[in-house]
Design a protein around this motif. Structure first.
Motif, PDB file in Angstrom:
ATOM      1  N   LYS A 100       0.858  -1.205   0.000  1.00 21.73           N
ATOM      2  CA  LYS A 100       0.000   0.000   0.000  1.00 21.73           C
ATOM      3  C   LYS A 100       0.885   1.243   0.000  1.00 21.73           C
ATOM      4  O   LYS A 100       0.711   2.172   0.809  1.00 21.73           O
ATOM      5  CB  LYS A 100      -0.913  -0.014   1.233  1.00 21.73           C
ATOM      6  CG  LYS A 100      -1.995  -1.089   1.176  1.00 21.73           C
ATOM      7  CD  LYS A 100      -3.102  -0.780   2.155  1.00 21.73           C
ATOM      8  CE  LYS A 100      -4.153  -1.854   2.199  1.00 21.73           C
ATOM      9  NZ  LYS A 100      -4.912  -2.045   0.972  1.00 21.73           N
ATOM     10  N   ALA A 101       1.854   1.227  -0.914  1.00 21.72           N
ATOM     11  CA  ALA A 101       2.898   2.265  -0.912  1.00 21.72           C
ATOM     12  C   ALA A 101       2.323   3.676  -0.997  1.00 21.72           C
ATOM     13  O   ALA A 101       2.763   4.568  -0.266  1.00 21.72           O
ATOM     14  CB  ALA A 101       3.853   2.014  -2.070  1.00 21.72           C
ATOM     15  N   GLU A 102       1.367   3.881  -1.855  1.00 19.27           N
ATOM     16  CA  GLU A 102       0.841   5.229  -2.063  1.00 19.27           C
ATOM     17  C   GLU A 102       0.194   5.748  -0.761  1.00 19.27           C
ATOM     18  O   GLU A 102       0.480   6.844  -0.300  1.00 19.27           O
ATOM     19  CB  GLU A 102      -0.187   5.188  -3.208  1.00 19.27           C
ATOM     20  CG  GLU A 102      -0.724   6.537  -3.620  1.00 19.27           C
ATOM     21  CD  GLU A 102       0.385   7.522  -3.995  1.00 19.27           C
ATOM     22  OE1 GLU A 102       1.332   7.134  -4.699  1.00 19.27           O
ATOM     23  OE2 GLU A 102       0.276   8.689  -3.548  1.00 19.27           O
ATOM     24  N   GLU A 103      -0.655   4.918  -0.179  1.00 17.00           N
ATOM     25  CA  GLU A 103      -1.393   5.357   1.019  1.00 17.00           C
ATOM     26  C   GLU A 103      -0.454   5.629   2.198  1.00 17.00           C
ATOM     27  O   GLU A 103      -0.711   6.492   3.026  1.00 17.00           O
ATOM     28  CB  GLU A 103      -2.403   4.290   1.451  1.00 17.00           C
ATOM     29  CG  GLU A 103      -3.603   4.120   0.539  1.00 17.00           C
ATOM     30  CD  GLU A 103      -3.351   3.135  -0.591  1.00 17.00           C
ATOM     31  OE1 GLU A 103      -2.169   2.862  -0.898  1.00 17.00           O
ATOM     32  OE2 GLU A 103      -4.326   2.634  -1.168  1.00 17.00           O
ATOM     33  N   PHE A 104       0.668   4.890   2.267  1.00 21.87           N
ATOM     34  CA  PHE A 104       1.557   5.052   3.408  1.00 21.87           C
ATOM     35  C   PHE A 104       2.695   6.038   3.145  1.00 21.87           C
ATOM     36  O   PHE A 104       3.664   6.068   3.884  1.00 21.87           O
ATOM     37  CB  PHE A 104       2.121   3.686   3.833  1.00 21.87           C
ATOM     38  CG  PHE A 104       1.171   2.910   4.695  1.00 21.87           C
ATOM     39  CD1 PHE A 104       1.255   2.963   6.075  1.00 21.87           C
ATOM     40  CD2 PHE A 104       0.165   2.142   4.124  1.00 21.87           C
ATOM     41  CE1 PHE A 104       0.365   2.267   6.871  1.00 21.87           C
ATOM     42  CE2 PHE A 104      -0.736   1.440   4.914  1.00 21.87           C
ATOM     43  CZ  PHE A 104      -0.634   1.503   6.297  1.00 21.87           C
ATOM     44  N   SER A 105       2.587   6.821   2.069  1.00 21.83           N
ATOM     45  CA  SER A 105       3.713   7.683   1.730  1.00 21.83           C
ATOM     46  C   SER A 105       3.667   9.032   2.433  1.00 21.83           C
ATOM     47  O   SER A 105       4.530   9.883   2.213  1.00 21.83           O
ATOM     48  CB  SER A 105       3.769   7.884   0.215  1.00 21.83           C
ATOM     49  OG  SER A 105       2.631   8.636  -0.185  1.00 21.83           O
ATOM     50  N   GLY A 106       2.698   9.255   3.294  1.00 25.37           N
ATOM     51  CA  GLY A 106       2.638  10.533   4.012  1.00 25.37           C
ATOM     52  C   GLY A 106       3.728  10.608   5.073  1.00 25.37           C
ATOM     53  O   GLY A 106       4.287   9.598   5.492  1.00 25.37           O
ATOM     54  N   ARG A 107       4.060  11.801   5.485  1.00 21.55           N
ATOM     55  CA  ARG A 107       5.076  11.963   6.535  1.00 21.55           C
ATOM     56  C   ARG A 107       4.401  12.311   7.833  1.00 21.55           C
ATOM     57  O   ARG A 107       3.649  13.293   7.901  1.00 21.55           O
ATOM     58  CB  ARG A 107       6.042  13.075   6.107  1.00 21.55           C
ATOM     59  CG  ARG A 107       7.104  13.405   7.081  1.00 21.55           C
ATOM     60  CD  ARG A 107       8.036  12.246   7.411  1.00 21.55           C
ATOM     61  NE  ARG A 107       9.076  11.993   6.441  1.00 21.55           N
ATOM     62  CZ  ARG A 107       9.473  10.764   6.087  1.00 21.55           C
ATOM     63  NH1 ARG A 107       8.917   9.689   6.583  1.00 21.55           N
ATOM     64  NH2 ARG A 107      10.449  10.584   5.219  1.00 21.55           N
ATOM     65  N   GLY A 108       4.616  11.497   8.867  1.00 23.08           N
ATOM     66  CA  GLY A 108       4.056  11.786  10.181  1.00 23.08           C
ATOM     67  C   GLY A 108       4.739  13.006  10.773  1.00 23.08           C
ATOM     68  O   GLY A 108       5.836  13.363  10.355  1.00 23.08           O
TER      69      GLY A 108
END
Ligand code: HEM
Length: 485
Positions: free
Chosen positions: A93-101
């Motif tokens: 799920k690379a796209e969905e998890f590409s955000g920066r916390g």
């Protein structure tokens, strides 16, 4: 001041904001995976050793499984632990998890701008631009390998000057690692005696340590409060400003002599892009400065910390050092510089380097991710994700020991293991990976080709656990001797 002292101050200072923060969070995240029960305000911090947060988080996954909710103060985050769940998230799920916390230690300076802490369309364009520009200047190519080989010789010359006497390798290794990224970003290397350069390396090293210290963890956990509490963590912001000031000076130097027919470095390319306003959206000089600091920081401390940690591990394991010497002597010999082509004929060295990266685990939680939109993952809604796979007992037979056979098959051939995610994975994967791999191989083999390592104490007494752990795993400070071979 120890953790409990600092925590008391924090508790007193913020008791009044407590209920409000909790109320906000509860409303926002309803469907989180189970985890240890949090206390008001401090969350689950009473259940971990703040000096060894990552170790504690790993231990909690023994009780709560590979995915659980952990409250960093009042902020819930979901911890992913182990290769399987990480692969599912970062790769499948690379796209969905590409955000920066959010990463509070840097937030005040970065403001979500630049590559490392940026998100959205601007981050995407910046990342594409940085990768293609660094490649144009040789990243991952033969020309840069020659530069690394040349820098390795400068490093050896500095080491020879120690004449077998005890010394701390920190700054020599930082100079060597940093000079490679400096060549790409600033178009040139610095002398190891350059006072300004040493000051900058000191700022980077100091910030890396601060972000990994107890104070750094407190800032990570209670950002709104800790920003107003006096303490060494407040230096992080000041140090970033000083780094940014240096970068600003370099940008001005480049601007004065800019020639669009002769691009010298990353900064030149960025200046030209800025003139083509529409090429990168929402990008300003501020973005250029932050991105350049990001590259300078990420490209300096990571490589040098890995080498510093690696040499300490080898001091603890002379039997490993001996086998490395044997392979280096057999494949490379004493008369030429190591090169990347040698690596495929050096399975033991390759395995040791991978194991150093696994064991040293110098960015132990990765840089926090967040999801780019609300998603269901394994039946839950995820807000934020620290992650770890390298100590997964289902993937490494002896996860808590340094053991190069983790990366060797029964015939002594190199064996890859995808669970090693030192550079992370997916859309946010480290963009300096190929560069770092070249540097680690050439620097380490050059050192062992030229020198024997001599510890100042019995190897069995050398503690190879980190001194502190946060953004980075910080190796314990040490001195040793290098004896010419
Ligand atoms: C041993 C050396 C290195 C290690 C272990 C390492 C590790 C990492 C890790 C774990 C991340 C976070 C990835 C994520 O968010 O999932 C990262 C990001 C990054 N690294 Fe490295 N790194 C190393 C060397 C370098 C070098 C030499 C450069 C210089 C070009 C570099 C530039 C970056 C940048 C710009 C990012 C941010 C990527 C993004 O957010 O899109 N790193 N690195």
């Amino acid at each position: 001041m120890d953790f409990s002292g600092a925590l008391n101050i924090v508790l007193v200072l913020v008791a009044s904001c407590l209920l409000f923060l909790l109320a906000c969070r509860k409303k926002k995240f309803k469907n989180l995976p189970p985890g240890p029960t949090p206390l008001p305000f401090i969350g689950n911090m009473h259940q971990v050793d703040v000096k060894e947060l990552i170790k504690s988080l790993r231990e909690l996954s023994g009780t709560y499984g590979p995915m659980y909710t952990f409250h960093l103060g009042s902020r819930p985050c979901v911890v992913l632990s182990g290769y399987k769940v990480l692969k599912e998230a970062l790769i499948d799920k690379a796209e969905e998890f590409s955000g920066r916390g959010d990463f509070p230690a840097v937030q005040m300076w970065s403001n979500g701008n630049g590559i490392v802490y940026g998100t959205g369309e601007r981050w995407r364009s910046l990342r594409r631009f940085a990768i293609s520009t660094l490649k144009n200047f040789g990243m991952g190519k033969r020309s840069l390998e020659e530069r690394i080989k040349e820098e390795a010789q400068f490093l050896m010359a500095e080491f020879r000057k120690t004449q077998g006497k005890p010394f701390d390798p920190t700054f020599f290794l930082s100079c060597a690692g940093s000079n490679i990224i400096c060549t790409l970003v600033f178009g040139d290397r610095f002398e190891y005696t350059d006072k300004k350069f040493l000051t900058l390396l000191d700022l980077i090293n100091s910030n890396w340590k601060l972000m990994s210290s107890t104070w750094g963890q407190l800032l990570f956990t209670f950002p709104k409060i800790m920003r107003h509490v006096p303490g060494p963590h407040r230096l992080i912001y000041k140090n970033y400003l000083k780094l940014a000031e240096f970068v600003r000076e370099r940008i001005e130097m480049n601007r004065e002599t800019l020639d669009s027919n002769h691009m010298r470095d990353f900064i030149d390319c960025f200046l030209i892009k800025l003139q083509q306003v529409l090429v990168i959206r929402q990008v300003s000089e501020e973005t250029m400065s932050k991105t350049t600091v990001n590259l300078f920081f990420a490209g300096t401390e990571t490589v040098s910390s890995t080498l510093r940690y690696g040499l300490r591990i080898l001091l603890r394991h002379p039997e490993v050092e001996e086998k490395l010497h044997e392979e280096i002597d057999r494949v490379i010999g004493p008369n030429r510089s190591p090169c990347m082509e040698d690596r495929s004929r050096m399975p033991y060295t390759d395995a040791v380097l991978h194991e150093i990266q696994r064991y040293a685990d110098i960015v132990p939680m990765g840089v926090p991710h967040t999801v780019t939109r609300d998603i269901e993952f394994r039946g839950y809604t995820l807000p934020k994700v620290p992650a770890t796979a390298q100590f997964d007992p289902t993937q490494f037979k002896n996860p808590n020991s340094f053991d190069p056979t983790h990366f060797l098959d029964e015939n002594g051939r190199f064996r890859k293991n995808d669970a090693l995610m030192a550079f992370s994975a997916g859309k946010r994967v480290c963009l300096g990976e190929s560069l770092a791999i070249m540097e680690l191989f050439i620097f380490l083999t050059s050192i062992l080709q030229s020198f024997n390592l001599k510890p100042l104490m019995d190897p069995k007494d050398i503690d190879i656990t980190p001194e502190s752990s946060g953004l980075g795993n910080i190796p314990r400070p040490y001195q040793f001797c290098l004896l010419p071979r």
